[in-house]
Design an enzyme around this catalytic site. Structure first.
Site, PDB file in Angstrom:
ATOM      1  CG  ASN A 121     -27.235-100.190  33.326  1.00 43.23           C
ATOM      2  OD1 ASN A 121     -27.720-100.434  32.222  1.00 43.23           O
ATOM      3  ND2 ASN A 121     -27.977 -99.953  34.377  1.00 43.23           N
ATOM      4  CD  GLN A 175     -21.851 -98.681  34.085  1.00 44.22           C
ATOM      5  OE1 GLN A 175     -20.750 -99.084  34.456  1.00 44.22           O
ATOM      6  NE2 GLN A 175     -22.708 -98.120  34.918  1.00 44.22           N
ATOM      7  CB  THR A 196     -22.957 -70.172  34.042  1.00 37.79           C
ATOM      8  OG1 THR A 196     -23.600 -68.935  33.727  1.00 37.79           O
ATOM      9  CG2 THR A 196     -21.499 -69.910  34.388  1.00 37.79           C
ATOM     10  CB  CYS A 234     -30.216 -95.419  37.839  1.00 36.50           C
ATOM     11  SG  CYS A 234     -28.602 -94.627  37.719  1.00 36.50           S
ATOM     12  N   GLY A 258     -24.676 -88.329  32.512  1.00 30.45           N
ATOM     13  CA  GLY A 258     -25.121 -89.284  31.508  1.00 30.45           C
ATOM     14  C   GLY A 258     -26.586 -89.131  31.150  1.00 30.45           C
ATOM     15  CB  THR A 259     -29.634 -88.567  33.190  1.00 30.95           C
ATOM     16  OG1 THR A 259     -29.555 -89.788  33.933  1.00 30.95           O
ATOM     17  CG2 THR A 259     -31.091 -88.223  32.936  1.00 30.95           C
TER      18      THR A 259
END
Length: 385
Positions: free
Chosen positions: A149, A178, A237, A325, A69-70
């Site tokens: 969140n 979320q 990759t 977080c 997500g970040t």
């Protein structure tokens, strides 16, 4: 053990783990290689991409794989800001975003972009009219989360989409980390949404992998250069085993989605009804349709949130203080602060977050354990007197 911290991370689904193990041992070729091992890996990569796209109801070529997500949030926000900087340097967000959005806007502000942070009401919700008033000829990006969140507020994405329909050149990004699998998709996604972020470990997939949805025709500048994977937007990759496992987890999550969300809501409802009306208790996640079914944030006056977390931990019950977080930082209750919640109450806030594996019996056990704590601290702090 009772685990009520599913908004922080979820346990990997056994079938997703099985997929991961099979891919990492049997389909380990580089998807960019020209030989048949590469072809096989590339085939699985694109099959996973199609599966995710079909689940979200979007086009396959609009799905990009990231590290989570970040990265998805950073790519959407920075990528738009830099790609469109010649057209304008005004970008808009809310005052209650996840740190990966809020801090990215702050960084861009320090680099010369003009940032508008929309205020929120007492439920942590932005007013679409405030957004409308903030738009100008230099606006290039609006980024508003789908589900908060910390307290579970569902933002008015539909109303914002209607406003932005008159501004087709503005990119609209929604952090939906979320929101997936909670029975609220029609509230957090419209055809006007240009970009969305998702994180695998929030829905029983592996960590270190995520999704960025980017609508066709929307231009983004990549964060890093390299081999040109992910259509040039995200070089490096691909983590094929994690991607395949994430696709499996998403499919499992969205199977019987409404039934699972209803079970989560039933747990939230049971605990909320126990808490309601108790002296010293403040509930920030009401039982309303514009709040997520799986998040319950509340505060017990007179006891810091981390104290309550550790007291319950001693009984093998796991919850968190608002956002995991940011829970070890001083600004941990940023949403409550933006809602103008008094500091003494905001620092007492904790968050419970449920998934489909949680049960009403666990809710009963939590209530029994919490009630002992409540009675103890009620006497110490003279609550209700």
């Amino acid at each position: 053990m009772i685990y009520f911290d599913n908004s922080a991370t979820t346990k990997m689904a056994p079938k997703a783990l099985e997929t991961y193990s099979q891919v990492v041992t049997k389909i380990w070729g580089n998807p960019s290689s020209l030989h048949k091992l590469g072809d096989r890996a590339h085939g699985l990569l694109e099959a996973s991409r199609k599966q995710v796209a079909d689940l979200l109801g979007v086009n396959t070529d609009e799905i990009y794989f990231t590290s989570g997500g970040t990265e998805s949030n950073n790519t959407a926000i920075k990528g738009t800001a830099w790609a469109k900087r010649e057209f304008g340097k005004h970008i808009i967000t809310s005052s209650v975003e996840h740190a990966s959005v809020a801090n990215t806007f702050t960084e861009l502000e320090n680099l010369g972009f003009r940032v508008t942070r929309l205020p929120v009401d007492k439920e942590g919700r932005v007013n679409p009219e405030d957004l409308k008033a903030a738009l100008d000829k230099d606006t290039t990006l609006v980024s508003i989360m789908g589900v908060n969140n910390e307290i579970g507020t569902i933002q008015p994405i539909k109303e914002i989409s209607e406003i932005l329909a008159d501004y087709p050149n503005i990119h609209f990004h929604v952090d939906n980390v979320q929101a997936l699998g909670k029975g609220i998709w029609d509230q957090v996604f419209t055809s006007r949404v240009d970009m969305m972020s998702f994180s695998s470990h929030k829905f029983h997939g592996p960590r270190g992998i995520g999704i960025l949805y980017k609508k066709r025709g929307r231009m983004l500048m990549p964060l890093c250069e390299g081999g040109g994977q992910e259509k040039g937007l995200r070089s490096g990759t691909e983590n094929l085993a994690a991607i395949a496992a994430m696709a499996k987890a998403a499919r499992l999550l969205l199977t019987d989605e409404k039934e699972k969300a209803d079970r989560e809501y039933a747990i939230k409802e049971k605990i909320s009804k126990y808490l309601a009306g108790k002296p010293g208790i403040h509930i920030f996640s009401p039982l309303k349709a514009d709040f997520a079914p799986h998040i319950l944030c509340f505060a017990l006056e007179g006891i810091r949130g981390e104290t309550l977390v550790h007291t319950l931990e001693d009984q093998d019950i796991y919850i968190s203080t608002t956002s995991a977080c940011a829970s070890k930082k001083a600004d941990e209750a940023s949403t409550l602060v933006a809602m103008k919640t008094p500091d003494a109450i905001a620092t007492s806030a904790v968050r419970l977050s449920f998934d489909e594996s949680n049960t009403l019996e666990e809710a009963d056990e939590f209530i029994a354990a919490f009630d002992e704590i409540y009675q103890h601290f009620s006497k110490i702090n003279h609550l209700g007197e």
